[in-house]
Design an enzyme around this catalytic site. Structure first.
Site, PDB file in Angstrom:
ATOM      1  CG  ASN A   6      37.479  41.392  44.279  1.00  0.00           C
ATOM      2  OD1 ASN A   6      36.606  42.216  44.565  1.00  0.00           O
ATOM      3  ND2 ASN A   6      37.532  40.797  43.101  1.00  0.00           N
TER       4      ASN A   6
ATOM      5  CE1 TYR B 288      41.450  32.415  41.803  1.00  0.00           C
ATOM      6  CE2 TYR B 288      42.804  30.527  41.217  1.00  0.00           C
ATOM      7  CZ  TYR B 288      41.617  31.218  41.123  1.00  0.00           C
ATOM      8  OH  TYR B 288      40.578  30.715  40.370  1.00  0.00           O
TER       9      TYR B 288
HETATM   10  N1  LIG Z   1      39.492  30.831  33.965  1.00  0.00           N
HETATM   11  C1  LIG Z   1      39.784  29.664  34.550  1.00  0.00           C
HETATM   12  O1  LIG Z   1      40.431  28.768  33.958  1.00  0.00           O
HETATM   13  C2  LIG Z   1      39.279  29.369  35.948  1.00  0.00           C
HETATM   14  C3  LIG Z   1      39.615  28.150  36.552  1.00  0.00           C
HETATM   15  C4  LIG Z   1      39.137  27.874  37.831  1.00  0.00           C
HETATM   16  C5  LIG Z   1      38.332  28.790  38.486  1.00  0.00           C
HETATM   17  N2  LIG Z   1      38.038  29.986  37.887  1.00  0.00           N
HETATM   18  C6  LIG Z   1      37.170  30.926  38.613  1.00  0.00           C
HETATM   19  O2  LIG Z   1      36.064  31.218  37.787  1.00  0.00           O
HETATM   20  C7  LIG Z   1      35.601  32.549  38.000  1.00  0.00           C
HETATM   21  C8  LIG Z   1      35.508  33.280  36.678  1.00  0.00           C
HETATM   22  O3  LIG Z   1      36.784  33.280  36.039  1.00  0.00           O
HETATM   23  P1  LIG Z   1      36.992  34.088  34.679  1.00  0.00           P
HETATM   24  O4  LIG Z   1      38.181  33.504  34.002  1.00  0.00           O
HETATM   25  O5  LIG Z   1      35.681  34.176  33.973  1.00  0.00           O
HETATM   26  O6  LIG Z   1      37.387  35.520  35.270  1.00  0.00           O
HETATM   27  P2  LIG Z   1      37.089  36.979  34.678  1.00  0.00           P
HETATM   28  O7  LIG Z   1      38.087  37.903  35.284  1.00  0.00           O
HETATM   29  O8  LIG Z   1      36.962  36.924  33.194  1.00  0.00           O
HETATM   30  O9  LIG Z   1      35.646  37.306  35.282  1.00  0.00           O
HETATM   31  C9  LIG Z   1      35.454  37.759  36.602  1.00  0.00           C
HETATM   32  C10 LIG Z   1      34.396  38.869  36.535  1.00  0.00           C
HETATM   33  O10 LIG Z   1      34.096  39.286  37.881  1.00  0.00           O
HETATM   34  C11 LIG Z   1      34.023  40.712  37.899  1.00  0.00           C
HETATM   35  N3  LIG Z   1      34.352  41.146  39.275  1.00  0.00           N
HETATM   36  C12 LIG Z   1      35.512  40.916  39.938  1.00  0.00           C
HETATM   37  N4  LIG Z   1      35.444  41.447  41.165  1.00  0.00           N
HETATM   38  C13 LIG Z   1      34.209  42.009  41.296  1.00  0.00           C
HETATM   39  C14 LIG Z   1      33.535  42.706  42.346  1.00  0.00           C
HETATM   40  N5  LIG Z   1      34.122  42.958  43.531  1.00  0.00           N
HETATM   41  N6  LIG Z   1      32.273  43.134  42.132  1.00  0.00           N
HETATM   42  C15 LIG Z   1      31.656  42.893  40.947  1.00  0.00           C
HETATM   43  N7  LIG Z   1      32.235  42.250  39.911  1.00  0.00           N
HETATM   44  C16 LIG Z   1      33.509  41.805  40.082  1.00  0.00           C
HETATM   45  C17 LIG Z   1      35.031  41.171  36.849  1.00  0.00           C
HETATM   46  O11 LIG Z   1      34.769  42.474  36.350  1.00  0.00           O
HETATM   47  C18 LIG Z   1      34.868  40.093  35.776  1.00  0.00           C
HETATM   48  O12 LIG Z   1      33.867  40.462  34.832  1.00  0.00           O
HETATM   49  C19 LIG Z   1      36.582  33.170  38.990  1.00  0.00           C
HETATM   50  O13 LIG Z   1      35.996  33.096  40.272  1.00  0.00           O
HETATM   51  C20 LIG Z   1      37.803  32.269  38.896  1.00  0.00           C
HETATM   52  O14 LIG Z   1      38.514  32.251  40.106  1.00  0.00           O
HETATM   53  C21 LIG Z   1      38.499  30.292  36.641  1.00  0.00           C
END
Ligand SMILES: NC(=O)c1ccc[n+]([C@@H]2O[C@H](COP(=O)([O-])OP(=O)(O)OC[C@H]3O[C@@H](n4cnc5c(N)ncnc54)[C@H](O)[C@@H]3O)[C@@H](O)[C@H]2O)c1
Length: 332
Positions: free
Chosen positions: A93, A142
């Site tokens: 993914n 991850y």
């Molecule tokens: N939350 C944090 O503190 C943090 C820190 C560093 C990096 N990140 C990165 O930031 C990004 C967003 O994080 P978040 O906390 O908003 O996550 P989240 O899970 O709230 O959002 C991810 C979204 O992607 C969608 N998604 C996942 N796989 C998919 C696919 N194959 N096709 C279509 N849609 C898909 C999900 O439905 C979800 O809406 C991620 O890539 C995460 O790794 C987050």
């Protein structure tokens, strides 16, 4: 610009969609809703394609039908523990879907890409604050899945010099929209600030602090909490500033580290309520301290965090969590 926001129904993606719209850009959400929320799309009132990034027909159509200039790619799975149990699911993914995105972009002639990377690519660093040139040694599937994408981007850039790209390494995304319209709704919720607020609201029995004997100011882990709207603004700046031959690979943090105990105390101050805290042993894989040196982002993007004090960040989260105790499921 016309921006396809993959993962735009999730936490950071939705806040970026909101800021893009406010800045006069035209965001289109692309999300399979596996971990996102239909309700946030309704609140944001923007066009959306509900599809998986593995659906190349839907992806190609979304790019061409909406005359997309830039793809912002937030879509991923992002639980460290889950990635240890299900590594293939994470590489599928987080890495394979990104290849689909890049290939479909190439076919559609879209040359601007902003990628959600993470401080997890540094693993447990030798020194803090972390600068971008430090060793990349992620300790989970991850973190490795994100580093692999950064390598793919470096190789792709070498072969396609016209490609414009940014990989933004976020520290701990936190807080909710300052106007209270949208918020954070992960299931399960593992991030510290929401977990503390949910335990204060009685939605969780207690908050467990893992480890009190770390070599930090009070023995608990130290992290860099960056407000989600600051992150959103950095994405817009990256989109506007990245140019041919000048990719942007940089940290997004405040530069300040706060311990778990300091965050709990700040949450108690904001809410005026005591948090039910339990102290436990260290948890495997937790880095001692992670906070950014944010200088490169300032140099390349002209960006620095506006909200550096945890109380402002927690206040924005409290405004939302106290009114949405079951997340978007019961949003007004
Ligand atoms: N939350 C944090 O503190 C943090 C820190 C560093 C990096 N990140 C990165 O930031 C990004 C967003 O994080 P978040 O906390 O908003 O996550 P989240 O899970 O709230 O959002 C991810 C979204 O992607 C969608 N998604 C996942 N796989 C998919 C696919 N194959 N096709 C279509 N849609 C898909 C999900 O439905 C979800 O809406 C991620 O890539 C995460 O790794 C987050």
């Amino acid at each position: 610009m016309n921006v396809l926001v993959a993962g735009g129904a999730g936490y950071i993606g939705s806040h970026t969609v909101k800021r893009l719209k406010e800045a006069g850009h035209k965001p289109v959400i692309y999300d399979n809703l596996s971990r996102g929320h239909r309700e946030v799309i309704e609140i944001l009132d923007v066009p959306a394609v509900i599809a998986d990034l593995n659906d190349r027909t839907a992806l190609s159509e979304a790019l061409t039908d909406n005359r997309i200039d830039t793809v912002m790619h937030f879509a991923a799975y992002a639980y460290v523990g889950e990635s240890v149990d299900k590594p293939l699911m994470y590489y599928q993914n987080n890495v394979a879907t990104t290849l689909n995105v890049l290939e479909c972009m190439e076919e559609a002639g879209v040359e601007r890409f902003v990628f959600s990377s993470t401080c997890a690519i540094y693993g447990d660093p030798d020194k803090v604050p972390i600068t971008e040139d430090q060793k990349k040694a992620p300790v989970s599937p991850y973190g490795r899945s994100k580093l692999v994408v950064e390598w793919i981007l470096q190789d792709y850039l070498a072969a396609h010099p016209k490609f414009k790209c940014a990989a933004l390494r976020y520290f701990n995304a936190s807080g909710c929209a300052l106007d209270g319209t949208i918020g954070e709704d992960h299931d399960p919720e593992t991030h510290l600030i929401p977990v503390v607020l949910q335990s204060i609201l009685g939605l969780k029995p207690e908050i467990t602090v893992f480890g009190t004997d770390y070599p930090t100011k009070d023995g608990t882990n130290v992290r860099d909490y960056i407000h989600v709207e600051d992150l959103a603004d950095a994405h817009i700046l990256a989109m506007e500033k990245m140019t041919e031959g000048h990719p942007i690979f940089c940290n997004l943090g405040t530069g300040n580290g706060f311990s778990v105990k300091e965050i709990i105390l700040a949450a108690e101050k904001v809410t005026g309520k005591k948090a039910p805290v339990k102290y436990g042993p260290r948890r495997a894989g937790d880095a001692i301290a992670l906070f950014a040196n944010p200088t490169l982002a300032k140099t390349l993007l002209g960006w620095e965090a506006k909200h550096k004090d945890p109380e402002t960040i927690i206040q924005s989260a409290w405004n939302w969590f106290s009114k949405h105790q079951r997340g978007y499921a019961v949003s007004p």
